[in-house]
Design an enzyme around this catalytic site. Structure first.
Site, mmCIF file in Angstrom:
data_model
loop_
_atom_site.group_PDB
_atom_site.id
_atom_site.type_symbol
_atom_site.label_atom_id
_atom_site.label_comp_id
_atom_site.label_asym_id
_atom_site.label_seq_id
_atom_site.Cartn_x
_atom_site.Cartn_y
_atom_site.Cartn_z
ATOM 1 N N GLN A 1 -4.727 23.999 -5.558
ATOM 2 C CA GLN A 1 -4.143 23.774 -4.239
ATOM 3 C C GLN A 1 -4.406 24.958 -3.319
ATOM 4 O O GLN A 1 -4.045 24.913 -2.153
ATOM 5 C CB GLN A 1 -2.622 23.613 -4.352
ATOM 6 N N PHE B 1 1.293 18.849 -7.584
ATOM 7 C CA PHE B 1 2.759 18.933 -7.460
ATOM 8 C C PHE B 1 3.293 20.367 -7.419
ATOM 9 O O PHE B 1 4.447 20.602 -7.773
ATOM 10 C CB PHE B 1 3.437 18.151 -8.593
ATOM 11 N N GLU C 1 -0.751 25.636 -7.440
ATOM 12 C CA GLU C 1 -0.694 26.496 -6.253
ATOM 13 C C GLU C 1 -1.080 27.920 -6.636
ATOM 14 O O GLU C 1 -2.082 28.437 -6.178
ATOM 15 C CB GLU C 1 0.701 26.443 -5.623
ATOM 16 N N ARG D 1 14.172 29.431 -1.295
ATOM 17 C CA ARG D 1 14.313 28.046 -0.821
ATOM 18 C C ARG D 1 15.519 27.362 -1.480
ATOM 19 O O ARG D 1 16.168 26.516 -0.870
ATOM 20 C CB ARG D 1 13.025 27.251 -1.045
ATOM 21 N N ARG E 1 6.979 20.803 -6.406
ATOM 22 C CA ARG E 1 7.472 19.888 -5.375
ATOM 23 C C ARG E 1 8.975 20.051 -5.086
ATOM 24 O O ARG E 1 9.813 19.670 -5.895
ATOM 25 C CB ARG E 1 7.190 18.462 -5.840
ATOM 26 N N PHE F 1 10.115 23.143 -4.466
ATOM 27 C CA PHE F 1 10.009 24.607 -4.441
ATOM 28 C C PHE F 1 11.376 25.286 -4.459
ATOM 29 O O PHE F 1 11.686 26.130 -3.629
ATOM 30 C CB PHE F 1 9.227 24.994 -3.172
ATOM 31 N N THR G 1 8.479 29.552 4.215
ATOM 32 C CA THR G 1 9.440 30.572 4.649
ATOM 33 C C THR G 1 8.786 31.946 4.714
ATOM 34 O O THR G 1 9.339 32.864 5.307
ATOM 35 C CB THR G 1 10.673 30.606 3.723
ATOM 36 N N GLU H 1 7.522 16.770 -0.122
ATOM 37 C CA GLU H 1 8.576 17.204 -1.034
ATOM 38 C C GLU H 1 9.931 16.514 -0.865
ATOM 39 O O GLU H 1 10.612 16.238 -1.855
ATOM 40 C CB GLU H 1 8.778 18.721 -0.902
#
Lengths: 163, 795
Positions: B232, B263, B267, B345, B377, B379, B477, B747
């Site tokens: 990703q 998902f 990342e 988060r 997904r 996070f 963020t 998400e």
């Protein structure tokens, strides 16, 4: 090494292979039919489903050598004359896919369900019969719709063929 | 007819005059000058390929001559010093070409996204069971995997930390504690008419992307390297490969056409396999490919964070909350990875959709000897939201009110609209309309009465019902990540190539961005060729994450296309002697008044006039700021909203359960593609349902993951999904200037599944009304049975 002769998507194939070669390896590595996917490596996710003599098989759990004389059909072999198979068309049309990795196995399983259960499928049957195919993206809802629609379209095709 | 660049039959579908799909719910009426391609239910860009098995994933790429296959040598212990590593038997195994260790790394042995706390190959210590220690390059994958088992490794093993309590005892963290809040919570709790304390354990989750982690590295001339990676985040792969190989970023190209699911699990966690392939390619001079076996993928890659949440809540007799004091204790695994952002988060979503007059939101990022937990997904958001949903249920039990009434009493509302981190909730009307709309459309009140009547019958089967909201903040963020680039070429035959920094993992991003570009040029979608994401076309990209893929890349592509369109309009205007503003692009034609020509003819005319038909586009999300140190600012561009109502049937003697019906009303603004968005909602919900019901990660005390394949780790299958599954899009239009007023969808739907967890608790609550239900997540049959026993049922 051993030699295996089989029919794949209508073509006769002879290959010299290590006896422990899996059917999925023969298809993907020897024949470059990469539409059959490997997801879990252990016969649970169903991404590798093909038809052997017309019956669905998880090709990661079958030795290529067991297919001596058999007729194997993969996802690459079901479209005819440039026309998608009705089940392929149904998955495309009904958004029965997202990442697409499970799709070939889903379609091969779906055709097998129709072969065994007929073209008039209810949701419950489809949901139960698809338990051997994991999809991580869609939540299955559109896949179930696609299978039912694909089965109906196959019925139309069979009627036409009979006429 | 123009050539069909995608070959997906869209031209024919257009010609047939029928809508592309019955799932055109939420689509905007057409006609006049309205948009043609956006707000429309086109199939996924590769649907026609997927159904034929003709879409190539990484493992399907034709391997270059001489490609070597790689396998990872894994640590037999979870924590300790490496005393000895004898790899002679590995080197001697059949087919082995080379064994690679940390000593072979020309650059820095560091694959961490930021902090330098994670090795590519262990050098002195191991920190989790299975950690990569060496790499085998062999002529076949089978030979490499067999050889990788032959290492003689001695570890001076220590007791690993596996649980929150283990890590607390050792007082080990991957990052410093962090907290924010509002008001004097201690005083507010004391002043509250009633107070409750609770504890909730929340399990992690394995991504189980159907396509496992994979990479193929191909050495080029003069130190260059091309890395195909199922990632990703191609830019991070590029950076880490450059760091490992000690070469400039400019020598490394990372490309990805598609992933078979991700998902969040690709990342940061795709990087290691790409870097290992690149290192092996450098050392051997040959192309090298690594595809993790599924069991190894489970053992080697991070998951959703597991948490213990401790909370105290002050409230009144009506169930209205006055103070919330919450501690989130996150198991981060052995390194920081993305845990700063993930747990932040969690904190940003500790309120979910509820106004908390006084709040203290605190977090601890604990170091455990397990894989490094990572993006998944949502996070971190799902864990924060589940905790307060549990707390809302507790309040309902203690006050005797319907949980939905407690939720509605605490919902953000005008004047009660500021989050604990100081950001105003600007769409309280949307939130309330969704909750009340779903309450009506799901028939909640009538069904509540039916469920209560059924449970009053007293059998061991109990029904449960819950309606829960979702409010999810959209933007990274880490503010600087909110940027994107695109590259668009128009060729002289009028065909278009599109490239952007976003990656396709099945979510339909490529299709949505192509719709935006087709709209801009007024041409058919079949004229827009989507090309693979690669760091040599669009550089310095952010990961495709945070649900922001379409928001960011759609805007960047629109900017690029509109730049070219303006140049083309200028030529047409000059040719026809009209104002540029009068030139319209529509249906493959360019027109002004009575004048018109095809888009292709204008492209050719532009080329002859020496007009540049290629452009980049760049977008940065406006109006966001976040200063973490002072905990002030506006971290999110906007919120996406939704609500779900789930009904379940629970067998209190066995813990077995079924979800019998689900109703969802979800806000995606003005949908770019309703079919894709509904698919995201359905899929996200089921993934969340798996997390909260059947998917349980079990670690042995020695740190081994025991649930390392779908045989032991239960992912929802088709028969687990309720047949009665009703999903509707909430008619809306984003208030912020997003791409065609759409909202992010990736998400938020995961957290709609909180309704399933709350419905199971609701069923159990009937065993002993008035008491909070001691149910942890996931609500496996075992957890349900334990809760039933604690409530006097289960026998």
């Amino acid at each position: 090494m051993t030699t295996v002769t089989l029919t794949v998507n209508g073509q006769s194939v002879t290959q010299a292979i290590d006896p422990r070669t899996l059917l999925v390896q023969l298809l993907r590595e020897n024949l470059r039919l990469t539409g059959t996917h490997v997801g879990c490596d252990t016969s649970q996710c169903g991404a590798c489903v093909v038809h052997v003599n017309g019956v669905s098989v998880k090709s990661c759990t079958m030795l290529a050598a067991q297919c001596e004389g058999a007729s194997v059909t993969t996802i690459e072999g079901i479209a005819q004359g440039g026309q998608l198979h009705p089940m392929q068309e149904a998955f495309r049309e009904h958004h029965g896919l997202q990442c697409g990795y499970c799709t070939p196995g889903m379609i091969m399983s779906a055709i097998d369900i129709v072969n065994r259960k007929g073209t008039a499928l209810d949701e419950e049957t489809v949901r139960h019969e698809l338990e051997g195919n994991i999809c991580r993206c869609t939540g299955y809802h559109n896949i179930v719709k696609a299978v039912i629609a694909g089965a109906e379209a196959m019925a139309g095709g069979m009627r036409q063929a009979a006429e | 007819m123009a050539a069909d660049l995608q070959g997906d039959g869209l031209t024919r579908a257009e010609g047939s005059g029928r809508p592309p799909h019955p799932v055109d719910r939420g689509a905007v009426p057409r006609g006049g000058d309205g948009p043609v391609h956006v707000h429309r239910a086109y199939p996924h860009d590769s649907a026609h390929l997927h159904v034929q098995g003709a879409a190539s994933y990484l493992d399907d790429l034709l391997e270059p001559e001489g490609t070597l296959h790689l396998a990872v040598g894994m640590s037999p212990a979870a924590r300790g010093r490496i005393a000895a590593m004898d790899l002679a038997p590995v080197r001697a195994a059949p087919g082995v070409v080379r064994v690679v260790t940390a000593g072979d790394i020309p650059g820095r042995n560091d694959i961490s996204p930021a902090l330098g706390d994670e090795t590519l190959l262990a050098d002195t210590h191991v920190a989790f069971h299975g950690q990569a220690m060496f790499l085998v390059a062999a002529t076949t994958r089978d030979a490499a995997r067999r050889a990788a088992r032959l290492g003689r490794i001695e570890i001076e093993a220590q007791e690993p930390s596996v649980t929150v309590e283990d890590a607390e005892r050792r007082d080990e963290r991957v990052l410093p504690d962090y907290a924010f809040g509002r008001g004097d919570v201690a005083t507010a709790l004391k002043a509250a008419p009633r107070m409750l304390e609770g504890r909730l354990r929340i399990g992690g989750q394995e991504h189980f992307y159907l396509e496992g982690q994979a990479a193929l590295a191909i050495p080029g001339e003069d130190g260059a390297i091309l890395v195909h990676s199922s990632t990703q985040h191609p830019t991070e792969v590029q950076h880490v490969v450059a760091r490992i190989l000690n070469v400039p970023d400019a020598l490394v190209t990372c490309e990805v056409r598609r992933m078979g699911g991700a998902f969040g699990g690709k990342e940061s966690q795709a990087t290691q396999w790409a870097a290992l392939a690149a290192l092996a390619a450098r050392v051997t001079g040959r192309p090298c490919k690594l595809r993790l076996d599924r069991d190894d993928d489970f053992a080697l890659t991070g998951k959703r964070h597991d948490f213990r949440v401790d909370y105290r809540l002050g409230f009144d007799a009506d169930g209205r909350v006055s103070a919330y004091d919450v501690d989130f204790l996150a198991c981060c695994g052995h390194s920081a990875d993305l845990s700063q952002g993930v747990v932040d988060r969690t904190m940003f979503h500790a309120d979910n959709a509820y106004f908390l007059p006084a709040a203290r939101v605190a977090s601890r990022r604990l170091k455990t000897n397990t894989v490094s937990n990572t993006a998944f997904r949502g996070f971190g958001g799902p864990q924060g939201m589940l905790a307060i949903e549990k707390a809302m249920d507790d309040v309902a039990r203690l006050t005797g009110r319907d949980p939905l009434d407690v939720r509605l009493a605490n919902l953000y509302a005008p004047g009660r609209d500021e989050t604990p981190f100081g950001m105003k909730v600007e769409e309280t009307d949307t939130l309330r309309a969704i909750m009340e709309g779903l309450e009506r459309s799901s028939g909640y009140r009538e069904r509540r009465a039916q469920v209560d009547a059924f449970n009053a019958g007293g059998g061991w089967l109990r029904r449960g019902l819950a309606l829960t909201p979702v409010k999810f903040g959209i933007s990274f963020t880490l503010t600087h990540l909110n940027q994107a680039g695109a590259l668009v070429h128009v060729y002289t035959d009028g065909s278009v190539q599109l490239n952007h920094g976003g990656t396709e993992m099945g979510q339909g991003l490529y299709r949505k961005v192509a719709q935006v570009v087709a709209e801009e040029f007024g041409i058919g979608l079949e004229r827009v060729r989507i090309t693979a994401t690669t760091t040599d076309k669009v550089p310095n990209t952010s990961p495709t994450a945070a649900s922001a893929g379409s928001d960011l890349n759609g805007m960047a592509a629109k900017v690029a296309a509109s730049t070219i369109r303006a140049r083309m309009a200028g030529i047409a205007a000059a040719l026809w002697g009209v104002d540029e503003e009068a030139v319209r692009f529509r249906d493959g034609m360019v027109a002004a008044g009575a004048e018109s020509m095809t888009f292709a003819d204008l492209a050719r005319a532009c080329h002859q006039q020496r007009v540049h038909l290629s452009a980049t586009g760049f977008y940065r999300t406006p109006n966001i700021t976040w200063d973490r140190a002072s905990a002030t600012g506006r971290p999110f561009f906007y919120f996406a909203y939704g609500a779900a109502c789930a009904e379940v049937l629970v067998d209190t003697l066995t813990g077995e359960n079924r979800v019998t019906r689900v109703d969802i009303l979800h806000d995606v603004g003005a949908s770019l593609n309703p079919a894709i968005d509904i698919g995201q909602i359905e899929g996200g919900f089921v993934q969340g349902m798996g997390w909260l019901t059947t998917e349980e990660l079990v670690y042995a005390p020695d740190g081994r993951l025991l649930t390392h394949a779908p045989a032991t780790y239960k992912i929802p299958v088709s028969s687990d999904v309720p047949a009665d599954f009703r999903v509707e899009l909430f008619p809306n239009s984003a208030r912020q200037d997003t791409i065609y007023r759409s909202k992010a969808v990736g998400e938020p739907p995961v957290m709609l599944a909180n309704s399933v967890f709350c419905a199971i608790a609701d069923a159990l609550a009937s065993l002993d009304p008035g008491r909070p239900v001691p149910l942890d997540a996931p609500a496996t049959p075992e957890a349900i049975l334990n809760a039933a026993l604690a409530l006097g049922g289960g026998r």
